[in-house]
Design an enzyme around this catalytic site. Structure first.
Site, short mmCIF file in Angstrom:
data_model
loop_
_atom_site.label_atom_id
_atom_site.label_comp_id
_atom_site.label_asym_id
_atom_site.label_seq_id
_atom_site.Cartn_x
_atom_site.Cartn_y
_atom_site.Cartn_z
N GLU A 122 0.83 -1.21 0.00
CA GLU A 122 0.00 0.00 0.00
C GLU A 122 0.86 1.26 0.00
O GLU A 122 0.47 2.28 -0.59
CB GLU A 122 -0.97 -0.03 1.18
CG GLU A 122 -2.06 -1.10 0.98
CD GLU A 122 -2.99 -1.24 2.16
OE1 GLU A 122 -4.21 -1.07 1.98
OE2 GLU A 122 -2.49 -1.54 3.27
N GLU A 142 -3.72 -9.71 3.22
CA GLU A 142 -4.51 -9.46 4.43
C GLU A 142 -5.57 -10.52 4.69
O GLU A 142 -5.84 -10.87 5.85
CB GLU A 142 -5.17 -8.08 4.35
CG GLU A 142 -4.28 -6.92 4.73
CD GLU A 142 -3.36 -6.46 3.62
OE1 GLU A 142 -2.67 -5.45 3.80
OE2 GLU A 142 -3.32 -7.12 2.54
#
Length: 268
Positions: A122, A142
Site C-alpha cells: 500500500e 490481508e
C-alpha cells in the site's frame, strides 16, 4: 526543522532522511530487524517528512527506499497491534504510516528491491512511480489473517493493474513478481538489484530538471484523472495553467530556450 532533519539522518533513525543533489529527498525505511514493519515511530517520522518536503521549495522529488536487503516493507507491525497500539500506526492527516492518504504535491518514487507486502504494498501504491528489481514482489495478503487492505490497496491495486489480476491477488492473497508487475505497468523501470536506488535517483533528477510549478500542476491534474470527469478535469487544467502562467518560471523557460542555455528554475 534542522533539528528534526538531524534526528532523521541518524543511522539508527527508524526512517532516515537525506537530500541528494540539492533537489531530491531520499527517505529510507530503517527497521531491518522488523522487516521495516510500520510502527508508531515510522508513521510519525513519515508524516514529518511529508510536511518537510512539501514545505521546502528546493525539494522537487522524493525517493522512498528500504535499508533491508530482502524486504521493502512487511506492512503493519503485528506486535504493535497485538499490544493494543493499532491506532499509532496511522496519523490523522496521513493515514497508515503517515503517508498513504497524505496530501502531497511533490512526486514520490519508490525503490523496491525485495518484498512489498500488505501495508508495504500500500505504501508502493501511494507513490507516483515505481523502480524495482526482479527480486521484488508485491502482494496484499490481508485475507490470510482475516483482515482487509484498508489503507488504499483495495482500490489502488485495481487502478494500477488489470482489474482481474488485481482481484485475483486480493482474493487469493498471492503476490506477483516484479517482472509481471512491470509487464502490467505497475513498475515503471525494472533494473538489476544493485541499480534500483540509482535508477530511482536518475528518474528523480529527470523530474527535477523540469519547471517545479509546471510539474506540480501537471501531476495535480493527472492524479485526479481517475476520479473526475472530463469537464472537471478541463476546469482543473485551466486553473493549473493560470497558476503556471503567473509563475516566474513561465518566462524563464522560453528565455532559456532563446538564449540556448539550461533553464534556471526558481520554483516560483
Amino acid at each position: 526543522m534542522s533539528t528534526a532533519r538531524s534526528d532523521l539522518r541518524a543511522r539508527d533513525a527508524v526512517v532516515r532522511f537525506e537530500v541528494r543533489d540539492g533537489h531530491t529527498a531520499v527517505v529510507t525505511l530503517n527497521r531491518p530487524e522488523a522487516r521495516n514493519a510500520v510502527n508508531g515511530a515510522v508513521a510519525a517520522a513519515l508524516e514529518a517528512i511529508v510536511d518537510a518536503t512539501e514545505g521546502d521549495p528546493s525539494i522537487r522529488a522524493v525517493v522512498l527506499a528500504s535499508s533491508h536487503p530482502e524486504v521493502f516493507c512487511a506492512g503493519a507491525d503485528l506486535k504493535e497491534i497485538s499490544a493494543g497500539r493499532r491506532a499509532s500506526l496511522r496519523t490523522e492527516r496521513g493515514g497508515f504510516a503517515g503517508l498513504v492518504f497524505a496530501k502531497r504535491d511533490k512526486p514520490w518514487i519508490v525503490a523496491v528491491d525485495g518484498k512489498a507486502l500488505a501495508g508495504g504494498c500500500e505504501l508502493v501504491l501511494a507513490c507516483d512511480m515505481v523502480v524495482a528489481s526482479p527480486r521484488a514482489s508485491f502482494g496484499l495478503p490481508e485475507v490470510l489473517r482475516g483482515l482487509i487492505a484498508a489503507a488504499g490497496g483495495l482500490y489502488r491495486l485495481p487502478r494500477a493493474l488489470p482489474a482481474n489480476i488485481a482481484l485475483e491477488m486480493i482474493a487469493t492473497a498471492l503476490p506477483i513478481d516484479a517482472e509481471r508487475a512491470h509487464r502490467f505497468g505497475l513498475v515503471n523501470r525494472l533494473v538489476e538489484p544493485a541499480r534500483v536506488l540509482d535508477e530511482a535517483l536518475q528518474l528523480a533528477s529527470q523530474i527535477a530538471a523540469n519547471a517545479p510549478v509546471a510539474v506540480r500542476e501537471s501531476l495535480r491534474v493527472a492524479r485526479a484523472s481517475r476520479d473526475l470527469d472530463e469537464t472537471a478535469l478541463r476546469q482543473r487544467s485551466i486553473a493549473g495553467m493560470a497558476i503556471v502562467a503567473a509563475s516566474e518560471d513561465y518566462l524563464e523557460g522560453p528565455r532559456a530556450f532563446i538564449e540556448k542555455r539550461p533553464p534556471r528554475w526558481s520554483g516560483r
